[in-house]
Write an enzyme that holds these catalytic residues in place. Structure first.
Site, PDB file in Angstrom:
ATOM      1  N   HIS A  60       0.819  -1.228   0.000  1.00 33.64           N
ATOM      2  CA  HIS A  60       0.000   0.000   0.000  1.00 33.64           C
ATOM      3  C   HIS A  60       0.851   1.277   0.000  1.00 33.64           C
ATOM      4  O   HIS A  60       0.717   2.102  -0.900  1.00 33.64           O
ATOM      5  CB  HIS A  60      -0.999  -0.052   1.153  1.00 33.64           C
ATOM      6  CG  HIS A  60      -1.653   1.251   1.457  1.00 33.64           C
ATOM      7  ND1 HIS A  60      -2.515   1.874   0.582  1.00 33.64           N
ATOM      8  CD2 HIS A  60      -1.566   2.068   2.544  1.00 33.64           C
ATOM      9  CE1 HIS A  60      -2.926   3.016   1.115  1.00 33.64           C
ATOM     10  NE2 HIS A  60      -2.367   3.164   2.294  1.00 33.64           N
ATOM     11  N   HIS A  85       3.913   6.841   5.506  1.00 37.26           N
ATOM     12  CA  HIS A  85       2.700   7.513   5.998  1.00 37.26           C
ATOM     13  C   HIS A  85       1.889   6.724   7.015  1.00 37.26           C
ATOM     14  O   HIS A  85       1.178   7.307   7.821  1.00 37.26           O
ATOM     15  CB  HIS A  85       1.818   7.990   4.832  1.00 37.26           C
ATOM     16  CG  HIS A  85       0.921   6.938   4.258  1.00 37.26           C
ATOM     17  ND1 HIS A  85       1.296   6.150   3.208  1.00 37.26           N
ATOM     18  CD2 HIS A  85      -0.332   6.559   4.582  1.00 37.26           C
ATOM     19  CE1 HIS A  85       0.312   5.328   2.904  1.00 37.26           C
ATOM     20  NE2 HIS A  85      -0.696   5.550   3.725  1.00 37.26           N
ATOM     21  N   ASP A  86       1.966   5.390   6.993  1.00 31.03           N
ATOM     22  CA  ASP A  86       1.199   4.609   7.969  1.00 31.03           C
ATOM     23  C   ASP A  86       2.061   4.040   9.094  1.00 31.03           C
ATOM     24  O   ASP A  86       1.572   3.315   9.948  1.00 31.03           O
ATOM     25  CB  ASP A  86       0.468   3.460   7.262  1.00 31.03           C
ATOM     26  CG  ASP A  86      -0.796   3.933   6.562  1.00 31.03           C
ATOM     27  OD1 ASP A  86      -1.403   4.916   7.050  1.00 31.03           O
ATOM     28  OD2 ASP A  86      -1.173   3.329   5.537  1.00 31.03           O
ATOM     29  N   GLU A  89       1.134   5.446  12.651  1.00 27.31           N
ATOM     30  CA  GLU A  89      -0.203   5.044  13.073  1.00 27.31           C
ATOM     31  C   GLU A  89      -0.285   3.545  13.382  1.00 27.31           C
ATOM     32  O   GLU A  89      -0.948   3.138  14.319  1.00 27.31           O
ATOM     33  CB  GLU A  89      -1.201   5.400  11.976  1.00 27.31           C
ATOM     34  CG  GLU A  89      -2.616   5.087  12.413  1.00 27.31           C
ATOM     35  CD  GLU A  89      -3.618   5.542  11.400  1.00 27.31           C
ATOM     36  OE1 GLU A  89      -3.255   6.387  10.571  1.00 27.31           O
ATOM     37  OE2 GLU A  89      -4.747   5.061  11.441  1.00 27.31           O
ATOM     38  N   ASP A  90       0.358   2.741  12.545  1.00 20.47           N
ATOM     39  CA  ASP A  90       0.131   1.300  12.639  1.00 20.47           C
ATOM     40  C   ASP A  90       1.254   0.501  13.290  1.00 20.47           C
ATOM     41  O   ASP A  90       1.102  -0.688  13.509  1.00 20.47           O
ATOM     42  CB  ASP A  90      -0.103   0.719  11.233  1.00 20.47           C
ATOM     43  CG  ASP A  90      -1.367   1.271  10.594  1.00 20.47           C
ATOM     44  OD1 ASP A  90      -2.216   1.773  11.351  1.00 20.47           O
ATOM     45  OD2 ASP A  90      -1.485   1.201   9.365  1.00 20.47           O
ATOM     46  N   ASP A 151      -3.308   8.535  -0.974  1.00 20.76           N
ATOM     47  CA  ASP A 151      -3.637   7.444  -0.055  1.00 20.76           C
ATOM     48  C   ASP A 151      -5.090   7.022  -0.267  1.00 20.76           C
ATOM     49  O   ASP A 151      -5.421   5.848  -0.411  1.00 20.76           O
ATOM     50  CB  ASP A 151      -3.412   7.982   1.376  1.00 20.76           C
ATOM     51  CG  ASP A 151      -3.672   6.949   2.449  1.00 20.76           C
ATOM     52  OD1 ASP A 151      -3.522   5.752   2.166  1.00 20.76           O
ATOM     53  OD2 ASP A 151      -4.024   7.362   3.581  1.00 20.76           O
TER      54      ASP A 151
HETATM   55 MN    MN Z   1      -2.682   4.595   3.993  1.00 23.11          MN
END
Ligand code: MN
Length: 740
Positions: A60, A85-86, A89-90, A151
C-alpha cells in the site's frame, strides 16, 4: 512473522517499478539514499501485516508513493513521506523516531498524515475532527493533503476487499470531501476517478450500464471525431503548429449526474465528449494570443455557438485551470465542445497544484493570489474559536466548488467572491458589522436589494442602518462561508437570548394552571406547536412566534396514536461480513428487531423497494433509513461514519394483511380542504387509497374515503388526524363496508 518468498517477490516488483519512476525526481545520490532508507524502514515496520486482500500491507505505501510521483508530480520528500505515511499510526515507531532518522520536515509531514487518535470531545464527531486535522495540514504544507489524496485514491482502487459498511463510509467521505478537495487542488483526473469509483460501489448496476453504453457507441463516436478533426488538423499542420488532438469522453459519474439532473436517458446526452487540442507554444506571441489564433482557425471551419465561449485564460478558474473552451457546429448538425490549451496549461489541468508550483517561477500567473487567499480563508476558518468541527466542515465544503468573480468597492478596491454571491455576501466580505447592519446596496450607483446577485465588474456600496439585524432567511441569500458563519453566530446568540426568555414565559404560563414543567408536558406541547425539540419551542416562544393563548386546550387534549408501517424494514445480518480488523467495529446484532427500530429519513423519504442504508441516530437509538443516493446520507457518512449500520437494511415482502374500510367525513367546505385531506393520506405510505368520493353543497362538505389499512389502530389514528383538519366536523367509520 516474516515475509514469505512470494511476498518478497511482490514487494520487490513494486519497489523496482517505484524506483523506475523515481528516476524522474532523484537528482543526486543523496536523494536515492533518502528514498531507500524510507523503503527499508517502512518494510521492516509493516512486516507480517496484511491488507484485507491478503497482500502484504507494505504494498500500500509503495503504491501511494507511486501515485504521488506519477499522478500528482511531487518530489523526493513527498515520496519518503508516502512510504512512511502509515508507520506511526500502525506500528511501534513514533514521530520522534522519524524525526531522528529523517529530520524535522519529514517528521511533520508524517505527523500530518497520521490519523487522529486519543481523546475526543463527546459532543463533536470524531470524523469531522479528523477532517479538520487533515485540513489543518493543508495550511502548513499542501503536499501533505496531496499525499492524503493519493492514499485515498489507492484505498478506493482496492475497495472491493472491504465489507459493505466500510464501503459506504469510505465512499461517503470520498464523495463528500476528497473528490471536491482533489478538484479544488486541480487534480482533475483523480477527482473523476474518485467519483467513478464511488459510483461503482454505491450504484453498481447504473455504473455497469453506462460503461456498457459508452463501449457500444465507441466505433460510431470515433468515426465522427475523426471526421470532425480532419479539417482542423489540416489547418494546424499548414501553420506548423505542434499539437495533439483527441476526443475525450466524459466520466461515467458526470454522465450519470447529468442524466439525473436533467432526467434524461443516456442517448439524449449531447455533450458526451469534447475534443481537446494541446499544443506546444512558441516563445512569441503570448500563449493567450496563440490560443486565440487556433480558435480563429477552427471557427473559420465550424461556426461557434456565441454563448458557449469560455475564456479560462484571461480569468483562470480558482483551482488554476486555464484553457479556451468553445462549442462549434460540427458535421451532421452536432454541437461539439473544443478545448484549446498549451502543454503548460495541460500539465496544470492534469496535475493541479504541484504542476502549478513547477511553473510558478516561469510565469507570473495572477492565480497565485487566488490560491493563496483561499488558503488564508481556510486558515482563518480553522482558527475561528466559536465553530465546531462539523460546522466547519460544512462551511469548508462550500468553498470547494466555486468559480470566482471580481467586484469593486466604491474606492475601486478589488474583491474576489464566488460566482453566485449576493450584495449581502459582499457586505460581509467587507466587514461583519457592515453585513449585520446591511439593508440595501448601490450596485453601479443604482439602488438594489441585498439579495441581488452581483456580477464580475460590479461596483458596490452597502447601505446600512443601525437598527438592522440578520434574519434566518439571510442564510439562504448568502453563499460565502464568511457570511454564513457571521449570520449563524449572530442568530445563535439571539436564539440563546430568546430561549432564556421563552423558558421564563412558558413556566409563567404553566404556573397559571398550576402545572409543573415536565417531560410529559413537553411531549404534548411540542407536536401541537410543530416543534422538534424544546429549544425550538422556547426560542419560538421567546421570539413571539408562538403565543401560548391556547396552551390549556393543548394540555387537555389526548395524545395521538401512531400509524403502523405497512412495509417492514429488517436487518440482513448475514450480509458480507468477512471479518474486521478495526478495533472500533462491533459484532453485528443477531436479535430480531422490532419495527419501531426504524425511522424513515425526512430528507429523502425512501419508499418500499428503494435501495436504503441505515444510520444510527445516537440521540434516540433508532435507525434512520436513507435512500442509498441521499446527499444528506453522504454528509452524515463523512462526518459520523461509525454510525452507519453494518447490516443491509431491506424491505420485507409486501405481505402484511390489509383491510378495506371506509371513513365518512363531514364539515364546512373551504378552499384547499381536499388538498389537506389527500395530504394526510399520502403522508403515510402505510395507507393505500382505494376510492375517494366528495360532495359539496351549500357550503357543506360530505365525503367518503375508502382505504386499505392494516388494523383498527391505523384507522383510528387516521380519523384522529382528519378531525384535526380545519373545517372537518365529523370523521367516522362507515358501517356499510364496500366489497373489494
Ligand atoms: Mn494509507
Amino acid at each position: 512473522m516474516d515475509y514469505s518468498s512470494e511476498d518478497e517477490k511482490l514487494i520487490d516488483e513494486a519497489y523496482q517499478d517505484l524506483l523506475s519512476s523515481c528516476t524522474k525526481i532523484c537528482k543526486s545520490e543523496e536523494d536515492w539514499n533518502f528514498i531507500k532508507r524510507a523503503y527499508f524502514l517502512a518494510k521492516e515496520a509493516h512486516q507480517g501485516v496484511r491488507r484485507r486482500s491478503g497482500e502484504p500491507y507494505f504494498l500500500h505505501p509503495i503504491a501511494v508513493a507511486k501515485i504521488v510521483i506519477e499522478e500528482i508530480g511531487l518530489g523526493v520528500k513527498s515520496v519518503v513521506a508516502s512510504l512512511l505515511h502509515d508507520v506511526v499510526e500502525d506500528t511501534d515507531y513514533t514521530v520522534e523516531d522519524i524525526e531522528r532518522i529523517f529530520g524535522p520536515k519529514i517528521a511533520s509531514m508524517v505527523d500530518g498524515l497520521t490519523k487522529m487518535s486519543g481523546v475526543f470531545n463527546a459532543d463533536t464527531s470524531e470524523q469531522a475532527e479528523y477532517f479538520r486535522k487533515v485540513l489543518l495540514t493543508l495550511s502548513n504544507d499542501v503536499r501533505v493533503i496531496l499525499i492524503k489524496i493519493a492514499d485515498r485514491l489507492h484505498n478506493m482502487r482496492t475497495l472491493q476487499y472491504m465489507p459493505r459498511d466500510k464501503q459506504i463510509k469510505i465512499t461517503g467521505e470520498t464523495i463528500y470531501l476528497f473528490a471536491p478537495l482533489a478538484y479544488r487542488l486541480g487534480l482533475f483526473p483523480i477527482k473523476s476517478e474518485l467519483e467513478d469509483l464511488c459510483m461503482k460501489y454505491r450504484f453498481p448496476d447504473e455504473y455497469a450500464e453506462i460503461s456498457r453504453k459508452i463501449r457500444e457507441t465507441e466505433p460510431e463516436r470515433s468515426e465522427f471525431i475523426n471526421r470532425f478533426c480532419a479539417p482542423i488538423k489540416e489547418t494546424l499542420d499548414k501553420n506548423n503548429i505542434q499539437y495533439e488532438i483527441s476526443g475525450r469522453v466524459k466520466s461515467i459519474y458526470s454522465i450519470w449526474s447529468k442524466m439525473q439532473r436533467k432526467q434524461i436517458p443516456f442517448e439524449e446526452i449531447y455533450d458526451l465528449f469534447a475534443v481537446r487540442i494541446v499544443f506546444k507554444s512558441l516563445p512569441f506571441p503570448s500563449e493567450k494570443t496563440q490560443c486565440w489564433q487556433i480558435y480563429s482557425s477552427i471557427t473559420d471551419i465550424y461556426a461557434p455557438k456565441p454563448d458557449r465561449l469560455r475564456d479560462w485564460i484571461s480569468m483562470p478558474k480558482a483551482n488554476g485551470y486555464e484553457a479556451l473552451h468553445s462549442t462549434v457546429m460540427g458535421p451532421d448538425g452536432v454541437w461539439v465542445e473544443v478545448q484549446i490549451r498549451t502543454q503548460r496549461m495541460e500539465d496544470i489541468a492534469e496535475r493541479g497544484f504541484a504542476a502549478h508550483w513547477k511553473y510558478k517561477h516561469a510565469t507570473l500567473s495572477q492565480n497565485d493570489d487566488a490560491f493563496d487567499s483561499w488558503l488564508k480563508k481556510i486558515r482563518d476558518a480553522l482558527n475561528s474559536p466559536n465553530e465546531n468541527a462539523v460546522e466547519f466542515l460544512d462551511n469548508f465544503k462550500l468553498s470547494l466548488y466555486t468559480s470566482e468573480i471580481t467586484v469593486f468597492t466604491p474606492k475601486g478596491e478589488q474583491r474576489t467572491l464566488p460566482f453566485g454571491a449576493t450584495a449581502l455576501d459582499f457586505a460581509y466580505d467587507i466587514h461583519t458589522n457592515i453585513g449585520n447592519r446591511a439593508i440595501g446596496a448601490k450596485i453601479n450607483h443604482k439602488i438594489e436589494p441585498i439579495t441581488k446577485q452581483i456580477n464580475s465588474g460590479d461596483q458596490i456600496e452597502i447601505i446600512t442602518a443601525n437598527n438592522a439585524k440578520p434574519k434566518t432567511e439571510w442564510l439562504d441569500i448568502v453563499t460565502t462561508t464568511k457570511a454564513k458563519q457571521a449570520i449563524t453566530s449572530f442568530l445563535k446568540r439571539e436564539r440563546q437570548n430568546n430561549i432564556e426568555r421563552g423558558i421564563a414565559l412558558f413556566e409563567q404560563q404553566l404556573s397559571k394552571f398550576d402545572i409543573q414543567l415536565s417531560g410529559r408536558v413537553l411531549r404534548k406541547v411540542l407536536p401541537a406547536y410543530g416543534c422538534n425539540n424544546k429549544d425550538e419551542l422556547y426560542s419560538k416562544i421567546g421570539a413571539g412566534i408562538i403565543s401560548l393563548d391556547n396552551l390549556d386546550k393543548i394540555l387537555k387534549s389526548s395524545s395521538k396514536s401512531k400509524i403502523l408501517k405497512f412495509w417492514r424494514l429488517w436487518r440482513d445480518t448475514a450480509s458480507d461480513d468477512i471479518g474486521d480488523d478495526d478495533a472500533e467495529s462491533v459484532a453485528p446484532s443477531k436479535e430480531v428487531p422490532d419495527i419501531d427500530e426504524f425511522v424513515i429519513a425526512g430528507c429523502c423519504n425512501p419508499l418500499p423497494g428503494d435501495s436504503v442504508v441505515g444510520f444510527k441516530d445516537t440521540a434516540t437509538g433508532k435507525i434512520i433509513v436513507h435512500k442509498s443516493n441521499c446527499n444528506e446520507l453522504n454528509r452524515l457518512a463523512a462526518q459520523f461514519g461509525k454510525n452507519i449500520i453494518k447490516d443491509q437494511i431491506k424491505w420485507s415482502q409486501h405481505k402484511a394483511v390489509s383491510y378495506l374500510s371506509t371513513i365518512e367525513l363531514r364539515g364546512i367546505d373551504r378552499m384547499g380542504l381536499l388538498l389537506d385531506i389527500s395530504h394526510i393520506v399520502s403522508e403515510d405510505f402505510s395507507i393505500n387509497i382505494r376510492e375517494v368520493c366528495i360532495r359539496s353543497h351549500d357550503g357543506i362538505f360530505e365525503g367518503s374515503i375508502s382505504v386499505y389499512v392494516q388494523d383498527a389502530d391505523s384507522l383510528n389514528a387516521l380519523m384522529d388526524k382528519f378531525r384535526h383538519v380545519k373545517g372537518i366536523d365529523t370523521a367516522k367509520r362507515s358501517m356499510e363496508n364496500k366489497d373489494d
